[in-house]
Design a protein around this motif. Structure first.
Motif, short mmCIF file in Angstrom:
data_model
loop_
_atom_site.label_atom_id
_atom_site.label_comp_id
_atom_site.label_asym_id
_atom_site.label_seq_id
_atom_site.Cartn_x
_atom_site.Cartn_y
_atom_site.Cartn_z
N ALA A 428 0.92 -1.23 0.14
CA ALA A 428 -0.06 0.01 0.07
C ALA A 428 0.94 1.31 0.13
N GLN A 429 0.36 2.32 -0.67
CA GLN A 429 1.01 3.60 -0.75
C GLN A 429 -0.28 4.85 -0.46
N LEU A 430 0.09 5.86 -0.26
CA LEU A 430 -0.72 6.93 0.05
C LEU A 430 -1.17 7.30 -1.69
N TYR A 431 -2.61 7.69 -1.67
CA TYR A 431 -3.03 8.26 -2.84
C TYR A 431 -2.46 9.51 -3.19
N GLY A 432 -1.82 9.55 -4.51
CA GLY A 432 -1.22 10.48 -4.84
C GLY A 432 0.23 10.53 -4.60
N MET A 433 0.82 9.49 -4.07
CA MET A 433 2.32 9.34 -3.77
C MET A 433 2.75 7.98 -4.12
N SER A 434 3.93 8.05 -4.55
CA SER A 434 4.69 6.91 -4.72
C SER A 434 4.12 6.20 -5.90
N GLU A 435 3.53 6.79 -6.94
CA GLU A 435 2.90 6.02 -8.18
C GLU A 435 3.70 5.15 -8.74
N ALA A 436 5.02 5.32 -8.90
CA ALA A 436 6.02 4.41 -9.52
C ALA A 436 6.23 3.31 -8.66
N LEU A 437 6.11 3.36 -7.53
CA LEU A 437 6.42 2.14 -6.82
C LEU A 437 5.16 1.24 -6.69
N SER A 438 4.03 2.17 -6.55
CA SER A 438 2.69 1.18 -6.78
C SER A 438 2.55 0.30 -8.00
N PHE A 439 2.82 1.03 -9.16
CA PHE A 439 2.65 0.36 -10.49
C PHE A 439 3.85 -0.55 -10.70
N GLY A 440 5.06 -0.51 -10.15
CA GLY A 440 6.03 -1.33 -10.17
C GLY A 440 5.75 -2.68 -9.51
N LEU A 441 5.13 -2.63 -8.32
CA LEU A 441 4.59 -3.71 -7.48
C LEU A 441 3.49 -4.26 -8.15
N ARG A 442 2.49 -3.70 -8.76
CA ARG A 442 1.39 -4.21 -9.47
C ARG A 442 2.04 -4.91 -10.61
N PRO A 474 14.22 18.09 -0.82
CA PRO A 474 14.78 17.21 -1.79
C PRO A 474 14.86 15.89 -1.59
N LEU A 475 14.55 15.40 -0.04
CA LEU A 475 15.02 13.98 0.26
C LEU A 475 13.47 13.30 0.47
N SER A 476 12.49 14.05 0.14
CA SER A 476 11.00 13.46 0.60
C SER A 476 10.84 12.29 -0.41
N ALA A 477 9.65 11.57 0.06
CA ALA A 477 9.29 10.37 -0.68
C ALA A 477 8.76 10.84 -1.97
N LEU A 478 8.71 11.93 -2.36
CA LEU A 478 7.96 12.32 -3.67
C LEU A 478 9.01 12.50 -4.66
N THR A 479 10.26 12.33 -4.06
CA THR A 479 11.48 12.62 -5.17
C THR A 479 11.52 11.79 -6.07
N LEU A 480 11.38 10.42 -5.91
CA LEU A 480 11.28 9.35 -6.97
C LEU A 480 10.31 9.61 -7.89
N ASP A 481 9.21 9.73 -7.43
CA ASP A 481 7.99 10.04 -8.37
C ASP A 481 8.37 11.18 -9.43
N ARG A 482 8.80 12.22 -8.70
CA ARG A 482 9.09 13.43 -9.64
C ARG A 482 10.09 12.96 -10.73
N GLN A 483 11.19 12.29 -10.41
CA GLN A 483 12.38 11.85 -11.24
C GLN A 483 11.57 10.88 -12.42
N LEU A 484 10.90 10.05 -12.05
CA LEU A 484 10.37 8.97 -12.74
C LEU A 484 9.37 9.73 -13.81
N ILE A 485 8.43 10.71 -13.30
CA ILE A 485 7.43 11.15 -14.11
C ILE A 485 8.06 12.21 -15.03
#
Length: 498
Positions: A428-442, A474-485
């Motif tokens: 599980a991830q929060l809605y609006g966050m870590s979309e890349a991780l969610s889709f990767g796990l899916r 810059p070190l928040s959980a949103l950083t990975l999503d920003r980079q991948l998006i």
């Protein structure tokens, strides 16, 4: 009455997450290092994770964040653009500081100004992190997420918390029951859980009183609590008890009556979930009231969890120093009793509050001293629970935005032969966050849920403020999503151009 060592109400309001944050603009506590431990952490070198991760040889057993085209294949470009903008603004510390200063200022008492600010928040962060203003509107969001190619499930959270009277609790009960009805009406398997915060159905002052009494009984086992139901271990030998340094007065008859009413509210929700076949997860909150919350959770789990039909899930916060010890005690107890138990494992979202409260009382923080210790505790608890559910009853929700934790859990689940698509394991991830991780796990074949809060702006503001507090910088959980998006948007732009 005996004196209770507890921060005065004014101090609680300034600390508590049931109220707006009261932080000075550009305060020193806004540095990334001071907010680096929370449920929403990623490792501090996110870019290196992307660069060093090789393309997976088998997507059935690997967590693949290398192929952004595949990760975001079901996401329209317009949605990616909007998400990129929102996440960019969320990472700007000066903007977040200013926004939080505004939300806590007296300017919010001016109706025109308040309406203008809430309007901006609604069309940016609210729409990005929340499902809708009511259960019906949120149902439409759930359908889009589940049917629109994303294949993700939803944990429905009517995001009310921290009430002070029985009338509010009764209103919230009706809202939670309606949420279960909405979950039942949605496409099968689209809703994985309904979420409840006990502070929404039991007055906060009563939760504090019950927690005081439970802590005192933990320190003095002969201390009698006549109202106490069968439960599981709530505190461990290293659990913080500085909230209750002197013997508390017993509950009054009125308080016992209110406690019974709160139990009845929870049991009505449990029964509704049982009839709808939708599991209920009870969220963790902050330590002053967590013993009472665990008491409610475990006493209801004993009543409702049977065989492999786990209706009630508790929540373990891995950023607490006593998390693993308490988890070991509870799992040992349920094995002895023959009661299956489900857990949602999180890192935790009340770090600033916990540290300030402990410091105000002259004690050390109950939070791990470093982010590395929190990561280690989370991974140890996840590994322990995966072994438990692989070899016996129980169920686990791994709520994480940390890529390394996700990769370790995927590898462990594969090694243990834990089936991906079943009710024993959910990511599980929060809605609006870590979309890349969610889709990767899916894409790796696991069940994945998005924790989706909903409710009016006034109700959801405390939740949004916690997200702003823990995701700045810059070190928040949103950083990975920003980079991948950004990487995927550039790929699509090049594909369109050529």
């Amino acid at each position: 009455m005996a004196a209770r060592v507890f921060p005065p109400r004014k101090l609680l309001k300034s600390f508590g997450n049931c109220y707006f944050f009261s932080r000075p603009f550009n305060s020193s506590s806004s540095s990334p290092s001071s907010s680096s431990i929370s449920i929403n952490h990623n490792t501090q070198k996110l870019e290196s994770i992307i660069q060093k991760q090789p393309p997976p040889t088998n997507t059935d057993t690997s967590l693949n964040l290398h192929d952004v085209e595949k990760i975001f294949s079901s996401v329209p470009t317009t949605k990616l653009l909007r998400a990129s903008a929102n996440l960019h603004f969320a990472a700007m510390e000066s903007m977040v500081d200013f926004g939080m200063w505004v939300m806590n200022s007296k300017l919010m008492n001016i109706e025109v100004f308040r309406d203008m600010v809430l309007g901006v928040v609604k069309h940016t962060f609210y729409e990005h992190f929340c499902g809708g203003e009511d259960a019906l509107a949120t149902g439409d969001t759930v359908r889009r997420l589940h049917r629109g190619g994303d294949g993700l499930r939803v944990m429905l959270d009517y995001s009310v918390e921290c009430v002070s009277d029985n009338q509010s609790c009764d209103r919230n009960l009706e809202a939670f029951l309606h949420t279960v009805e909405i979950a039942k009406s949605l496409p099968p398997s689209s809703v994985s859980f309904v979420i409840v915060k006990i502070s929404a159905i039991c007055p906060m002052n009563l939760l504090e009183r019950v927690s005081d009494l439970l802590r005192w009984q933990h320190k003095n086992p002969s201390f009698n609590l006549p109202w106490k139901l069968d439960t599981l271990p709530i505190l461990s030998s290293i659990s913080p008890t500085y909230h209750t340094l002197q013997r508390p007065e017993p509950l009054t008859l009125d308080e016992e009556h209110d406690l019974q009413l709160a139990h009845q509210r929870l049991l009505k929700i449990c029964q509704k979930c049982l009839e709808a076949n939708v599991p209920l997860t009870i969220d963790a909150e902050h330590t002053p009231v967590q013993p009472a919350i665990d008491y409610f959770t475990y006493s209801s789990a004993i009543m409702y969890n049977r065989d492999d039909n786990i209706i009630i899930y508790g929540t373990i916060q891995a950023y607490l120093k006593d998390a693993k010890e308490r988890l070991l005690l509870v799992t040992k107890a349920v094995e002895k009793m023959g009661v299956p138990m489900g857990f949602k494992l999180v890192r935790g979202a009340y770090m600033s509050y916990e540290r300030k409260l402990a410091s105000s009382l002259g004690f050390g923080s109950p939070i791990h001293n470093s982010i590395q210790e929190t990561h280690a505790c989370y991974d140890d608890c996840a590994s322990f629970m995966l072994e438990k559910i692989a070899n016996g009853p129980g169920a686990l929700v791994l709520a994480t935005h940390n890529v390394e934790s996700g990769k370790k859990a995927v590898a462990k689940a594969h090694d243990l032969g834990v089936k991906k698509v079943n009710r024993k394991l959910e990511f599980a991830q929060l809605y609006g966050m870590s979309e890349a991780l969610s889709f990767g796990l899916r894409n790796a074949g696991f069940q994945v849920s998005k924790y989706m809060p909903f409710g009016s702006m006034e109700i959801v503001i405390p939740y949004l403020l916690r997200r702003a507090e823990e995701n700045r910088g810059p070190l928040s959980a949103l950083t990975l999503d920003r980079q991948l998006i950004r990487k995927e948007l550039k790929r699509r732009l090049k594909a369109t151009a050529f």
